[in-house]
Design a protein around this motif. Structure first.
Motif, PDB file in Angstrom:
ATOM      1  N   ALA A 188       1.442   6.678   3.343  1.00  9.76           N
ATOM      2  CA  ALA A 188       2.127   5.395   3.504  1.00  9.76           C
ATOM      3  C   ALA A 188       1.335   4.276   2.839  1.00  9.76           C
ATOM      4  O   ALA A 188       1.902   3.422   2.152  1.00  9.76           O
ATOM      5  N   LEU A 189       0.027   4.285   3.019  1.00 12.85           N
ATOM      6  CA  LEU A 189      -0.824   3.277   2.393  1.00 12.85           C
ATOM      7  C   LEU A 189      -0.762   3.385   0.875  1.00 12.85           C
ATOM      8  O   LEU A 189      -0.697   2.368   0.170  1.00 12.85           O
ATOM      9  N   ASP A 190      -0.767   4.610   0.342  1.00  9.61           N
ATOM     10  CA  ASP A 190      -0.635   4.806  -1.103  1.00  9.61           C
ATOM     11  C   ASP A 190       0.688   4.229  -1.609  1.00  9.61           C
ATOM     12  O   ASP A 190       0.741   3.616  -2.678  1.00  9.61           O
ATOM     13  N   GLY A 191       1.751   4.422  -0.820  1.00  7.42           N
ATOM     14  CA  GLY A 191       3.053   3.863  -1.202  1.00  7.42           C
ATOM     15  C   GLY A 191       3.038   2.351  -1.251  1.00  7.42           C
ATOM     16  O   GLY A 191       3.571   1.735  -2.174  1.00  7.42           O
ATOM     17  N   VAL A 192       2.413   1.735  -0.251  1.00  8.02           N
ATOM     18  CA  VAL A 192       2.305   0.272  -0.220  1.00  8.02           C
ATOM     19  C   VAL A 192       1.484  -0.215  -1.409  1.00  8.02           C
ATOM     20  O   VAL A 192       1.843  -1.185  -2.081  1.00  8.02           O
ATOM     21  N   GLN A 193       0.380   0.479  -1.698  1.00 10.86           N
ATOM     22  CA  GLN A 193      -0.471   0.098  -2.825  1.00 10.86           C
ATOM     23  C   GLN A 193       0.288   0.216  -4.144  1.00 10.86           C
ATOM     24  O   GLN A 193       0.193  -0.666  -5.004  1.00 10.86           O
TER      25      GLN A 193
END
Length: 140
Positions: free
Chosen positions: A16-21
């Motif tokens: 999820a964090l990778d997606g936000v980044q």
């Protein structure tokens, strides 16, 4: 929603964090490449600003601007630049909607979660739904 193991939950959160980044990087690139050009009402000049609102170009259309008093020309340039900056800002805000689209739902998730686990599962669910939308699938 089933309980996730710690490692699986951590992997989901990293994803999820990778997606936000990745979304933030796309928005940043768009802003850096964006430009907005505005022409004044009398079509004497146009002003171009970059995605951050920085002045990048002033173009005079013909030489009718020479008939303006210096203060009047300066005011026209400033007003046209302000309009261009406002347009650039609207474009940037529209672009960041992609990044912040689920923040309202995140607030609902935080208010209704009875435990930290439910909160984390809710966040992962929102991120997964965003991933599905990004890939063109419908989230279930």
């Amino acid at each position: 929603m089933t309980m996730l193991g710690d490692e699986e939950l951590l992997a989901e959160m990293r994803s999820a964090l990778d997606g936000v980044q990745a979304t933030a990087d796309r928005v940043r690139r768009r802003v850096n490449q964006a430009k907005t050009t505005v022409e004044d009402k009398k079509k004497l000049l146009s002003v171009t600003v970059g995605g951050h609102g920085e002045l990048t170009q002033i173009t005079f259309n013909g030489d009718a601007y020479r008939q303006l008093a210096p203060a009047e020309l300066a005011d026209l340039i400033v007003a046209t630049a302000r309009t261009a900056r406002e347009g650039a800002q609207r474009k940037v805000m529209a672009g960041t909607a992609e990044l912040t689209g689920d923040l309202f739902r995140l607030g609902d998730t935080a208010r209704t979660a009875a435990s930290m686990e439910q909160l984390i599962e809710g966040i992962v669910g929102l991120a997964s739904a965003g991933d599905d939308r990004q890939r063109g699938r419908s989230a279930t």
